[in-house]
Structures are given as structure tokens and as C-alpha cells.
Design a protein around this motif. Structure first.
Motif, PDB file in Angstrom:
ATOM      1  N   PHE A 165       0.823  -1.205   0.000  1.00 29.82           N
ATOM      2  CA  PHE A 165       0.000   0.000   0.000  1.00 29.82           C
ATOM      3  C   PHE A 165       0.863   1.264   0.000  1.00 29.82           C
ATOM      4  O   PHE A 165       0.577   2.221  -0.712  1.00 29.82           O
ATOM      5  N   PHE A 171       2.232   1.770  -3.344  1.00 34.56           N
ATOM      6  CA  PHE A 171       1.165   2.280  -4.209  1.00 34.56           C
ATOM      7  C   PHE A 171       0.992   3.787  -4.012  1.00 34.56           C
ATOM      8  O   PHE A 171       0.874   4.540  -4.980  1.00 34.56           O
ATOM      9  N   LEU A 172       0.986   4.227  -2.750  1.00 34.45           N
ATOM     10  CA  LEU A 172       0.839   5.660  -2.486  1.00 34.45           C
ATOM     11  C   LEU A 172       2.018   6.439  -3.069  1.00 34.45           C
ATOM     12  O   LEU A 172       1.840   7.522  -3.629  1.00 34.45           O
ATOM     13  N   PHE A 228       3.772   5.566  -5.673  1.00 34.41           N
ATOM     14  CA  PHE A 228       3.521   5.546  -7.110  1.00 34.41           C
ATOM     15  C   PHE A 228       2.499   6.620  -7.483  1.00 34.41           C
ATOM     16  O   PHE A 228       2.631   7.331  -8.476  1.00 34.41           O
ATOM     17  N   LEU A 229       1.478   6.775  -6.611  1.00 32.06           N
ATOM     18  CA  LEU A 229       0.400   7.726  -6.875  1.00 32.06           C
ATOM     19  C   LEU A 229       0.870   9.171  -6.719  1.00 32.06           C
ATOM     20  O   LEU A 229       0.557  10.030  -7.533  1.00 32.06           O
ATOM     21  N   TYR A 230       1.611   9.421  -5.650  1.00 33.36           N
ATOM     22  CA  TYR A 230       1.960  10.802  -5.333  1.00 33.36           C
ATOM     23  C   TYR A 230       3.386  11.190  -5.743  1.00 33.36           C
ATOM     24  O   TYR A 230       3.673  12.360  -5.930  1.00 33.36           O
ATOM     25  N   GLY A 231       4.272  10.192  -5.857  1.00 35.92           N
ATOM     26  CA  GLY A 231       5.687  10.473  -6.130  1.00 35.92           C
ATOM     27  C   GLY A 231       5.926  11.437  -7.275  1.00 35.92           C
ATOM     28  O   GLY A 231       6.574  12.476  -7.095  1.00 35.92           O
ATOM     29  N   VAL A 235      -5.215  -3.278  -3.112  1.00 25.39           N
ATOM     30  CA  VAL A 235      -5.373  -2.089  -2.270  1.00 25.39           C
ATOM     31  C   VAL A 235      -6.734  -2.103  -1.573  1.00 25.39           C
ATOM     32  O   VAL A 235      -6.831  -1.874  -0.359  1.00 25.39           O
ATOM     33  N   TYR A 249      -6.820  -4.675   1.168  1.00 24.58           N
ATOM     34  CA  TYR A 249      -6.074  -4.197   2.336  1.00 24.58           C
ATOM     35  C   TYR A 249      -6.928  -3.219   3.145  1.00 24.58           C
ATOM     36  O   TYR A 249      -7.064  -3.348   4.366  1.00 24.58           O
ATOM     37  N   PRO A 299      -5.909  12.103  -5.816  1.00 25.00           N
ATOM     38  CA  PRO A 299      -5.340  12.386  -7.145  1.00 25.00           C
ATOM     39  C   PRO A 299      -6.382  12.404  -8.255  1.00 25.00           C
ATOM     40  O   PRO A 299      -6.209  13.080  -9.262  1.00 25.00           O
ATOM     41  N   ARG A 322      -0.577  15.136 -14.198  1.00 25.12           N
ATOM     42  CA  ARG A 322      -0.073  13.850 -13.709  1.00 25.12           C
ATOM     43  C   ARG A 322       0.706  13.115 -14.790  1.00 25.12           C
ATOM     44  O   ARG A 322       1.617  12.360 -14.499  1.00 25.12           O
ATOM     45  N   TRP A 331       5.563  12.553 -15.092  1.00 20.51           N
ATOM     46  CA  TRP A 331       6.430  11.381 -15.315  1.00 20.51           C
ATOM     47  C   TRP A 331       7.715  11.743 -16.040  1.00 20.51           C
ATOM     48  O   TRP A 331       8.659  10.951 -16.074  1.00 20.51           O
ATOM     49  N   PHE A 340      10.966  11.486 -14.240  1.00 18.50           N
ATOM     50  CA  PHE A 340      11.278  10.105 -13.855  1.00 18.50           C
ATOM     51  C   PHE A 340      11.833   9.308 -15.020  1.00 18.50           C
ATOM     52  O   PHE A 340      12.817   8.599 -14.903  1.00 18.50           O
ATOM     53  N   HIS A 389      -1.327   4.520 -13.750  1.00 14.60           N
ATOM     54  CA  HIS A 389      -1.229   5.608 -12.781  1.00 14.60           C
ATOM     55  C   HIS A 389      -2.534   6.392 -12.702  1.00 14.60           C
ATOM     56  O   HIS A 389      -3.019   6.722 -11.622  1.00 14.60           O
TER      57      HIS A 389
END
Lengths: 279, 287
Positions: free
Chosen positions: A15, A18-19, A21-24, B90, B93, B114, B122, B126, B129, B166
Motif C-alpha cells: 500500500f 502504491f501511495l 507511485f500515486l503521489y511520487g 489495495v 487491504y 489524485p 499527472r 512522469w 522520472f 497511474h
């Protein structure tokens, strides 16, 4: 409490990744927008400065950023109000079956899943062939509604499916007219969800571009302006603009969430008078 | 009784009339318009009302069409696989491992925020990166995994899929989480009392009960990916194509009839896919 299974820790790591990945990426461009004057689109940072933000406020060579921001803001508010009103009316109507409700329901689903470019192309063609000018406040406005209304309506359907009908019956038994029932009983109860619908209406409109692309006319909205910039701007000024609009979106989200929290709390406080009997 | 029913229908219609008007003017009319224009002819500068099949003949006669449609399905399928795997994990979890309601809501919101920010930003984010001198390449080189920058990170199918995952995993998380939260916890206890281990519970109890949520998420992700034209253009650096790009290229060249014909075929394809998916779930029941 029973101890956590081992899978809990594995999933927690998943998790968190994942966060990230989402916010990075968003956080990265947030950092890079403070790039020094000689810096480029990626690390390393050549100093830390506000240069690119200043650039954003000064130069107008890349286009009309502030004008487009104003238009997006106005359009977002227009779409928000319309979405809330139309969704509530639709939600109320759909509680009873009426002739044609099935077809209308499938139209709502179609509106949601139709490839956005069809709306853009179709509305654009419709306006140009009937001699009307495309403009963000007419054709753009309508095109965006086809995207925000389904979300608003689906939320309202979900809300009314869980709505306790006995409140309304009680109001009616006490002699309230249908309008009074809606105004003083139904609306206050669903108010927190309306804040959610408003949030969807505003943010989806504010960030929309696929359906606005051919329907906004000669005055761009902000996402269209940014989209245009991606092809010809290759400096961190793009990141500075991205950071600013993201911060603006986050502020809007925070305001709406606070409103929802407040109205929930108010409802919890005034909702029950158990234990406060008149003694 | 008859009068009451007629009255009900009338109020119903009055209440939905704004909605119906918007959908008629900006959904139905545009689709009708596109289907009409798809039979028109075009010169380099203008479009001429007509009734010819040449746009469709050209579309189905060209091998590019089949390649591009294949590409579109490929993107949809790969993106679906990743968003489903990530989204399910996710949601699982959040629904079954987080014990306090407050934390559940907070973490769920963290996942959805997001969604309310700009997709273009968004995508742009990328670049630092994946670029040639980007973070991914520098990190891999400093770890000694590669000797020189990898070129296929940005502007490739890899980047397109990454951006899709994403942007759209959220659309899986939300409906799956929603269905999972409605699963009666006593069913899981019963399974455990019956001697099922964690994996068996997941496979035989939770997964089947989550199917409606999975289907709704699948509908969202496949239609968003199949209708996309900007992500593919931006993330592939105009090197890959899907049907959406085929349409937007025609539009840029003012070839509206040909764009319309492609759009109609795309719409039918999407509707067929959804029609198949809807056989597995009753949306009205799931709200």
C-alpha cells in the motif's frame, strides 16, 4: 485484539509503495518547479529559486494563462451548480419508476462511458453545421455536463437507495406539503452528499480537456492551455504551472472535505434528541 | 388510481426534464450528427453533405485500421490486468486489514485525492522520472544495473501503460472497495470456522462476492483506455497509435467525415464490450 497476520505487513508495504507511485511524480515536479534559473526538466537541481513562478506571472509569450484560469474557474462554478441542481432533481425523480426512466438510465451510463472524443467531435460539428459559434460557456459547458452529470447522478442514486423513507412519511403525517418535505427534511439529510456532488462537479470540470478540446472555441480553458504548452514549452515553467494548479485543486478538495466534515458533525449533533426529553 | 399514476409520471418527467434536455442536446444529438456526417464527403477544405459509404469502405479496407484497433485492445487488456491486480489488493487491504473506520476513510480518501487533480499534470509529472537523464535511468546506472541510459522508458508503449495504470487504478479501487465493505463479515468467520485458510477465503468467498465491483471497475477502465487519445499521444511521443488518435489526427486535418466514421465504429466497439460486461452485473442493483 487478535495479532496481525503476516500478510498485513506485506500488504502495508504494498500500500505504501502504491501511495508513492500515486503521489511520487507529482511531488517530484513540485520540487523541480523550484529549480534554479539555469536548471532543466530533470534533476539535478541547479540551485533553489522562485524563478519559474515569477516567470509564470510575468511572461505572457506562452499564452493567456491567467485568462484561461479565470475561464476555468467560472466554468467550473457554472458546471458545479448545474450538476448539483440537476442531479438532485434527477435523483428525486428516479426514486419512482416513470415511463422512459429505463432509457434515461442507459443514456446516463452511455454519457459516462462514451469516448470523450465523440462528444468533442459531435458537439463541435453540431454547432458549426447549425451556424453557431463554439464557446466555452455554451458548447464547452454542455460538453462538460455530459461528464459531470453521470457522476453526480450515480452519487444521488446511491444516496437515495440508502435513504430512510420514514422521515418523509413522518413529515407528511405532520401535514408538510411535498415541497416542504423536500426543503426541510430531505435536503438537510442529504446535504453532506451534495457537497460531494459539488466537489465532483467542480473538479471534473476544472480538469476536463478531452470533451472541451473541440468545444471551447478560441478562448482556452486552463487544461487546454497546459495541453498546448506541453508541445512548445520545455522549461520548468511547465512544472511551476502544474504545481500551482495542483495546489489549487488540493485547496479546493480540502475546503470541500472540511465542509462535508462540518455538516456531518452538525447533523450528528442536531439529528437526535434522544435523552433530551422535556422534563 | 389511474390519475395518480399519470400524476406521478408527470412529476417524474418534470423533474428529469433538465437532465433529459442536456443529454439530448449534448449526447444524443452529437451522436446522431456524427453518424450523419460519417456518410458525407470531404475535400481538403470543406465537408459536403452526401450519402456515400466511402469513409467506411476506406476504414475497413485499410490495414492501418486493424493494427490500430488491435493496439487499442492491447492497451485496454494490459492496463486492465495491472489496474485489477493493484486495485484489488489495495481495496482488500483497506477493507479487511484496516480495523478502525476512521483510518479506513482517511486512507481511502488518500487514494482518491489524485482523481480530483489534473490528468495532464499527472502525465507531465512522469517526465523527470522516465526521461533519458531522468531519475529512473540515473538510479539504475548508479546501482550498476545498466551501463548507459535506457531509451524506451519515456515515449514508448511502456510509458503509455504506466500512465494509464497511474491515472486509472483509482477507478478499480473505488468500486471494489465499495463492494467489499458490504460483504457480511460473518461469512468470513464462518469460512474460517469451517477450516478455510486465508488464501481459500480470498479465493472462494471474497473474490466471488466482489465480482460486481470488479465488473464496474472493469467497465470504467476499459472504456477510459479505449476512448483515450491524449495519453497515448503524449506518453508515446506520437510513436504509437490507438483509435482515439486516428480520430484526432483526422480532425486535425479537417477530415470530419472520415473521423466520424471511425468514431462510430469505435463507439459500437465500446458499446459491444460494455454490453458483454453488463451481462455479469446489474448496475442499478449495485448503487
Amino acid at each position: 485484539m487478535e495479532p496481525r497476520p503476516r500478510s498485513f505487513y506485506v500488504l502495508t508495504v504494498f500500500f505504501v509503495v502504491f501511495l508513492l507511485f500515486l503521489y511520487g511524480p507529482t511531488i517530484t515536479i513540485g520540487i523541480l518547479s523550484f529549480q534554479g534559473e539555469g536548471g532543466g526538466l530533470t534533476f539535478p537541481m541547479r540551485g533553489v529559486s522562485m524563478y519559474w513562478f515569477k516567470d509564470l506571472f510575468e511572461q505572457q509569450a506562452v499564452g493567456d494563462i491567467w485568462g484561461s484560469f479565470r475561464r476555468s474557474l467560472v466554468l467550473g462554478l457554472m458546471v458545479m451548480v448545474t450538476t448539483v441542481v440537476v442531479s438532485v432533481m434527477g435523483g428525486l425523480a428516479f426514486r419512482k419508476r416513470f415511463p422512459g426512466s429505463g432509457i434515461l438510465f442507459y443514456l446516463i451510463i452511455t454519457s459516462l462511458v462514451i469516448p470523450s472524443i465523440l462528444i468533442s467531435l459531435g458537439v463541435g460539428l453540431l454547432f458549426s453545421q447549425s451556424g453557431l459559434d463554439v464557446h466555452w460557456s455554451t458548447s464547452g459547458f454542455g460538453a462538460q455536463l455530459t461528464w459531470t452529470l453521470p457522476f453526480g447522478l450515480l452519487i444521488m442514486f446511491a444516496v437515495f437507495n440508502r435513504f430512510d423513507r420514514s422521515y418523509e412519511e413522518a413529515a407528511r403525517d405532520l401535514g408538510a406539503s411535498p415541497w416542504q418535505t423536500i426543503r426541510h427534511v430531505v435536503l438537510p439529510i442529504i446535504a453532506p452528499s451534495l457537497i460531494g456532488v459539488a466537489l465532483f462537479g467542480f473538479t471534473l470540470s476544472y480538469d476536463e480537456f478531452a470533451r472541451t478540446l473541440l468545444t471551447a472555441g478560441s478562448y482556452n480553458t486552463l487544461p487546454l492551455e497546459i495541453y498546448g504548452m506541453t508541445t512548445n514549452v520545455t522549461s520548468p515553467v511547465l512544472y511551476a504551472l502544474g504545481t500551482l494548479t495542483t495546489v489549487f485543486s488540493l485547496l479546493i478538495i480540502a475546503v470541500f472535505l472540511c465542509l462535508a466534515l462540518l455538516s456531518n458533525r452538525r447533523k450528528a449533533k442536531s439529528g437526535s434528541d434522544a435523552g433530551n426529553g422535556m422534563l | 388510481m389511474m390519475k395518480l399514476r399519470a400524476n406521478n409520471a408527470l412529476t417524474g418527467w418534470l423533474m428529469v426534464s433538465p437532465l433529459a434536455l442536456v443529454l439530448l442536446a449534448f449526447l444524443v444529438a452529437p451522436i446522431v450528427m456524427i453518424s450523419i456526417v460519417s456518410f458525407w464527403r470531404a475535400t481538403e477544405f470543406s465537408i459536403i453533405p452526401d450519402f456515400v459509404w466511402e469513409n467506411y469502405e476506406f476504414l475497413f479496407g485499410s490495414s492501418v485500421t486493424y493494427r490500430v484497433f488491435f493496439n487499442t485492445f492491447k492497451y485496454a487488456l494490459i492496463t486492465w490486468a495491472f489496474t485489477f491486480a493493484i486495485g484489488f489488493t489495495v481495496a482488500y487491504y483497506l477493507a479487511f486489514h484496516i480495523r478502525s473506520m476512521t483510518w479506513q476513510v482517511a486512507l481511502f480518501l488518500l487514494c482518491t485525492i489524485p482523481f480530483w487533480t489534473s490528468n495532464i499534470i499527472r502525465m507531465i509529472s512522469w517526465i523527470p522520472f522516465l526521461g533519458r537523464n531522468g531519475i529512473a535511468n540515473s538510479a539504475l546506472m548508479s546501482w550498476g544495473v545498466i551501463d548507459e541510459p535506457v531509451e524506451w522508458l519515456l515515449f514508448s508503449d511502456f510509458a503509455v501503460i504506466l500512465a494509464f495504470v497511474h491515472l486509472y487504478t483509482l477507478f478499480m479501487v473505488v468500486p471494489i472497495f465499495n463492494t467489499m465493505m458490504r460483504i457480511d463479515k460473518s461469512l468470513i468467520e464462518a469460512a474460517r470456522d469451517g477450516g478455510a485458510n486465508g488464501a481459500q477465503i480470498l479465493w472462494n468467498v471474497i473474490l466471488p462476492l466482489t465480482k460486481p465491483g470488479i465488473m464496474i471497475g472493469t467497465i470504467f477502465v476499459t472504456t477510459l483506455v479505449m476512448g483515450d487519445f491524449i495519453t497515448v499521444r503524449f506518453m508515446s511521443g506520437s510513436q504509437s497509435a490507438n483509435v482515439g488518435r486516428l480520430i484526432s489526427n483526422d480532425i486535425a486535418l479537417l477530415q470530419y467525415p472520415s473521423a466520424s466514421a471511425t468514431a462510430i465504429v469505435l463507439l459500437l466497439t465500446v458499446l459491444i464490450v460494455i454490453g458483454i460486461l453488463l451481462r455479469f452485473v446489474d448496475i442499478r442493483k449495485e448503487l
